[in-house]
Write an enzyme that holds these catalytic residues in place. Structure first.
Site, PDB file in Angstrom:
ATOM      1  N   SER A 142      30.333  30.247  30.047  1.00  8.34           N
ATOM      2  CA  SER A 142      29.348  30.742  31.009  1.00  8.34           C
ATOM      3  C   SER A 142      28.472  31.759  30.301  1.00  8.34           C
ATOM      4  O   SER A 142      28.846  32.301  29.249  1.00  8.34           O
ATOM      5  CB  SER A 142      30.099  31.432  32.165  1.00  8.34           C
ATOM      6  OG  SER A 142      29.244  32.255  32.916  1.00  8.34           O
ATOM      7  N   TYR A 155      35.943  37.881  35.990  1.00 12.32           N
ATOM      8  CA  TYR A 155      35.261  36.655  35.544  1.00 12.32           C
ATOM      9  C   TYR A 155      34.647  36.864  34.156  1.00 12.32           C
ATOM     10  O   TYR A 155      34.760  36.002  33.275  1.00 12.32           O
ATOM     11  CB  TYR A 155      34.181  36.265  36.558  1.00 12.32           C
ATOM     12  CG  TYR A 155      33.559  34.901  36.303  1.00 12.32           C
ATOM     13  CD1 TYR A 155      34.243  33.726  36.624  1.00 12.32           C
ATOM     14  CD2 TYR A 155      32.285  34.784  35.749  1.00 12.32           C
ATOM     15  CE1 TYR A 155      33.669  32.473  36.399  1.00 12.32           C
ATOM     16  CE2 TYR A 155      31.702  33.541  35.527  1.00 12.32           C
ATOM     17  CZ  TYR A 155      32.406  32.388  35.850  1.00 12.32           C
ATOM     18  OH  TYR A 155      31.832  31.157  35.624  1.00 12.32           O
TER      19      TYR A 155
END
Ligand code: NAD
Length: 256
Positions: A142, A155
């Protein structure tokens, strides 16, 4: 153009939805056999030859479920060329100081269990078959793998771990297995929040007008990069690469 993955077999985790589903569909259309592993039943949602596709319902946090999926690829299709570690959850940018310690422990176990341990267990289960095939591993990272502010502490830490894992495995598994990652920015999918925090849905992403390219990519746009990295076009060059596909979002930085 001739199919780029003809004769290859891929295992894709998180293939029931979003990026994983688009990768499974693209791989099938490029001539690959695909085994899907997801906690819900997967359907690539495209025209495909039934004999090229098989699915396993299981949890990526389970070593046994990862092994079952690898074994199915080997028994049904004769081997495994590509492992795509992709299943994941988001933390909805939960502010660090809003956690109680018990919440943080539960959320850590859930998010790192799926987003990091799931990738490790899948790669370990697949490594023997991949080495035989001189195959490759692809992880979904990501923009949060290299930047702060697009996720919360859990995250962002987990995706930084994925980038590190990509580089470490690329080194350790060379020359038998190439290891690369794709790092999207925001993609509209059904990406879910953390059940342990009562987050059912993901928080809304940016509007197209808030992105440098003035548009949001589809999961299918992102899936094209997995075909490229898994194809023979990359076999002599790419390992340890994290390919950013964020439409320039990292240049501008996160929304506040
Ligand atoms: P998604 O929710 O559409 O797909 C994730 C899939 O993973 C689902 O099918 C879900 O059932 C499966 N899954 C979740 N937990 C599982 C488990 N324990 N065992 C087996 N399967 C499980 O979301 P997505 O956006 O396609 O996410 C895929 C990956 O892309 C994730 O790693 C995510 O972090 C990453 N990513 C997404 C975005 C985005 O904006 N959507 C951006 C960057 C990276």
């Amino acid at each position: 153009m001739s199919p780029q993955l003809q004769g290859k077999t891929a295992l894709v985790t998180g293939a029931a939805s979003g990026i994983g589903q688009a990768v499974a569909a693209r791989f099938l259309s490029e001539g690959a056999n695909v085994v899907a592993l997801d906690r819900i039943e997967s359907n690539p949602g495209c025209d495909f030859q039934a004999r090229a596709y098989a699915s396993v319902v299981g949890d990526v946090r389970s070593a046994g479920d990862n092994q079952r999926a690898v074994d199915l690829a080997v028994s049904r299709f004769g081997g495994l060329d590509v492992f795509v570690g992709n299943a994941g959850l988001y933390d909805n940018r939960r502010a660090f100081r809003s956690f109680s310690a018990p919440e943080l422990e539960a959320a850590f176990d859930e998010l790192f269990g799926i987003n990091v341990k799931g990738y490790l267990l899948g790669a370990l289960a697949a490594a023997g078959a991949l080495a035989k095939a001189r195959g490759c591993i692809l992880f979904t990272s990501s923009i949060s793998g290299s930047r702060a502010g697009f996720g919360g502490a859990l995250y962002v830490a987990a995706k930084h771990a994925v980038d590190g894992l990509t580089r470490q495995l690329a080194l350790e598994l060379a020359p038998d297995i190439r290891v690369n990652a794709v790092a999207p920015g925001y993609v509209p999918t059904g990406l879910r929040g953390l059940g342990s925090l009562g987050q059912t849905e993901s928080s809304p992403g940016p509007a197209p007008s808030q992105t440098p390219l003035q548009m949001l990519p589809s999961a299918d746009d992102i899936a094209a990069a997995y075909v490229f990295l898994a194809s023979d076009a990359c076999a002599r060059t790419a390992t340890g690469t994290v390919l950013a596909l964020d439409g320039g979002a990292a240049l501008r930085g996160p929304r506040t």
